[in-house]
Design a protein around this motif. Structure first.
Motif, short mmCIF file in Angstrom:
data_model
loop_
_atom_site.label_atom_id
_atom_site.label_comp_id
_atom_site.label_asym_id
_atom_site.label_seq_id
_atom_site.Cartn_x
_atom_site.Cartn_y
_atom_site.Cartn_z
N UNK A 86 8.43 50.34 -50.00
CA UNK A 86 8.78 51.32 -51.04
C UNK A 86 9.75 52.39 -50.53
N UNK A 87 10.82 52.58 -51.28
CA UNK A 87 11.81 53.59 -50.91
C UNK A 87 12.85 53.10 -49.92
N UNK A 88 12.67 51.88 -49.36
CA UNK A 88 13.59 51.38 -48.34
C UNK A 88 14.19 50.02 -48.71
N UNK A 89 13.57 49.29 -49.62
CA UNK A 89 14.06 47.96 -49.96
C UNK A 89 13.30 46.89 -49.22
N UNK A 90 14.03 45.91 -48.70
CA UNK A 90 13.41 44.80 -48.00
C UNK A 90 13.35 45.02 -46.50
N UNK B 51 7.31 58.63 -45.98
CA UNK B 51 5.99 58.13 -45.61
C UNK B 51 6.07 56.70 -45.08
N UNK B 52 6.72 55.83 -45.83
CA UNK B 52 6.78 54.43 -45.41
C UNK B 52 7.72 54.23 -44.23
N UNK B 53 8.76 55.07 -44.13
CA UNK B 53 9.60 55.02 -42.94
C UNK B 53 8.83 55.43 -41.70
N UNK B 54 7.97 56.45 -41.86
CA UNK B 54 7.14 56.88 -40.74
C UNK B 54 6.15 55.82 -40.31
N UNK B 55 5.57 55.10 -41.27
CA UNK B 55 4.65 54.01 -40.94
C UNK B 55 5.37 52.91 -40.18
N UNK B 56 6.57 52.56 -40.64
CA UNK B 56 7.39 51.53 -39.98
C UNK B 56 7.67 51.92 -38.53
N UNK B 57 8.10 53.15 -38.31
CA UNK B 57 8.39 53.62 -36.95
C UNK B 57 7.13 53.62 -36.10
N UNK B 58 6.02 54.11 -36.66
CA UNK B 58 4.77 54.20 -35.90
C UNK B 58 4.29 52.82 -35.46
N UNK B 59 4.42 51.82 -36.32
CA UNK B 59 3.98 50.47 -35.97
C UNK B 59 4.80 49.91 -34.82
N UNK B 60 6.12 50.12 -34.87
CA UNK B 60 6.98 49.62 -33.80
C UNK B 60 6.68 50.31 -32.48
N UNK B 61 6.60 51.64 -32.50
CA UNK B 61 6.33 52.40 -31.28
C UNK B 61 4.98 52.00 -30.69
N UNK B 62 3.96 51.90 -31.54
CA UNK B 62 2.63 51.54 -31.05
C UNK B 62 2.62 50.16 -30.43
N UNK C 100 10.23 62.76 -55.33
CA UNK C 100 9.12 61.84 -55.08
C UNK C 100 9.60 60.64 -54.26
N UNK C 101 10.79 60.15 -54.58
CA UNK C 101 11.33 59.00 -53.86
C UNK C 101 11.58 59.34 -52.40
N UNK C 102 12.01 60.60 -52.14
CA UNK C 102 12.25 61.03 -50.76
C UNK C 102 10.94 61.07 -49.99
N UNK C 103 9.87 61.56 -50.63
CA UNK C 103 8.56 61.61 -49.99
C UNK C 103 8.07 60.20 -49.68
N UNK C 104 8.20 59.30 -50.66
CA UNK C 104 7.78 57.91 -50.46
C UNK C 104 8.57 57.26 -49.33
N UNK C 105 9.86 57.51 -49.31
CA UNK C 105 10.72 56.94 -48.27
C UNK C 105 10.30 57.46 -46.89
#
Length: 282
Positions: free
Chosen positions: A253-257, A8-19, A1-6
């Motif tokens: 979530x899943x990445x820290x700060x 998902x939120x890692x993908x959101x972080x990348x998508x925001x930067x790229x966009x 579950x932690x891997x999935x959460x990591x």
């Protein structure tokens, strides 16, 4: 579950930067809002990591630090994109220092030297590299910034895969026991290969190399990314180890700060700007 959460939120972080970078020519507001948020969150976390003897940073001082940093960042954006406002970034930067130092006079019960060092350290650590990103995007191209992020992510991926597979020789065991020289070499191989591709493959040139940087410059950027990314990661690890914490925060979530996500970026942005300026002069 932690891997999935990591993931998902890692993908959101990348998508925001790229966009935010792809939309730069249409609107700079996505970039401005995203990285102003990074500044606010980063200063919040850095202030805690740099706290003196466990003394929590004053909410008032932290608010002044955040406001001064964000206003200076906004003024730099305006400086490079609105000719009538060129040079105006000096005003919020100077105003911040005046307000910050004056405020300290009214906090007699606190350690003034520790407080001021904490403030200036947090602001400089987080804000100056993000200002460097703004200069790169404005003076060179936002696509160079995008390539820089891709290099950082490739370096992390290569270092992880190779380090897990064959890593034996510790890089800096006192600060980060898991990093290995083999991992650094793996990350370097990934990044240098990508840099050569950006300079020589037609479709990648169109995406990442609109200002026609030479192969030598791209390789220099790749090497700078590997070195600076590793140092940035180690420096944040040092801060966390000194503060006695595992993560800089828990905002992602899943990445820290946020500092756990941009620690490499903070060093790479400065190194990339230096390389680009030197390449322009030569």
């Amino acid at each position: 579950m932690n891997i999935v959460k990591r993931a998902i939120f890692g993908g959101i972080y990348v998508a925001l930067i790229v966009a935010s970078l792809l939309l730069w020519d249409t609107s700079k507001w996505p970039f401005v809002v995203l990285f102003a948020t990074f500044i606010i969150l980063g200063i919040h976390e850095a202030a805690k990591l740099l706290s003196h003897n466990g003394q929590k940073p004053s909410p008032l001082i932290k608010a002044i630090d955040m406001a001064g940093a964000v206003l200076t960042f906004l003024a730099v954006v305006a400086h490079y994109n609105e000719p009538s406002l060129a040079g105006m970034f000096v005003i919020p930067a100077a105003g911040y220092l005046l307000v910050r130092f004056t405020t300290q006079l009214y906090m007699p019960s606190r350690n003034a030297l520790a407080d001021v060092s904490q403030s200036l350290g947090a602001v400089a650590y987080v804000t100056l590299p993000i200002i460097a990103l703004t200069i790169i995007a404005s003076s060179f191209s936002p696509r160079i910034v995008l390539a820089m992020f891709v290099f950082i992510w490739l370096n992390d991926t290569g270092a992880f895969l190779v380090g897990c597979a064959i890593g034996k020789h510790r890089l800096f065991e006192r600060i980060s026991p898991k990093k290995s020289w083999e991992g650094v070499a793996g990350g370097a191989a990934f990044v240098i290969a990508a840099a050569i591709a950006c300079a020589s493959v037609a479709c990648l040139q169109q995406v990442f190399n609109p200002i026609n940087l030479s192969v030598a410059t791209w390789i220099a950027l790749a090497i700078a990314t590997v070195i600076a990314s590793t140092l940035g990661d180690l420096f944040e690890s040092l801060l966390k180890r000194t503060a006695g914490v595992k993560d800089s925060g828990n905002i992602i979530p899943g990445h820290g700060g946020i500092l756990d996500r941009i620690d490499s970026l903070l060093f790479v942005a400065l190194a990339t700007l230096i390389i680009l300026q030197i390449a322009t002069l030569s």
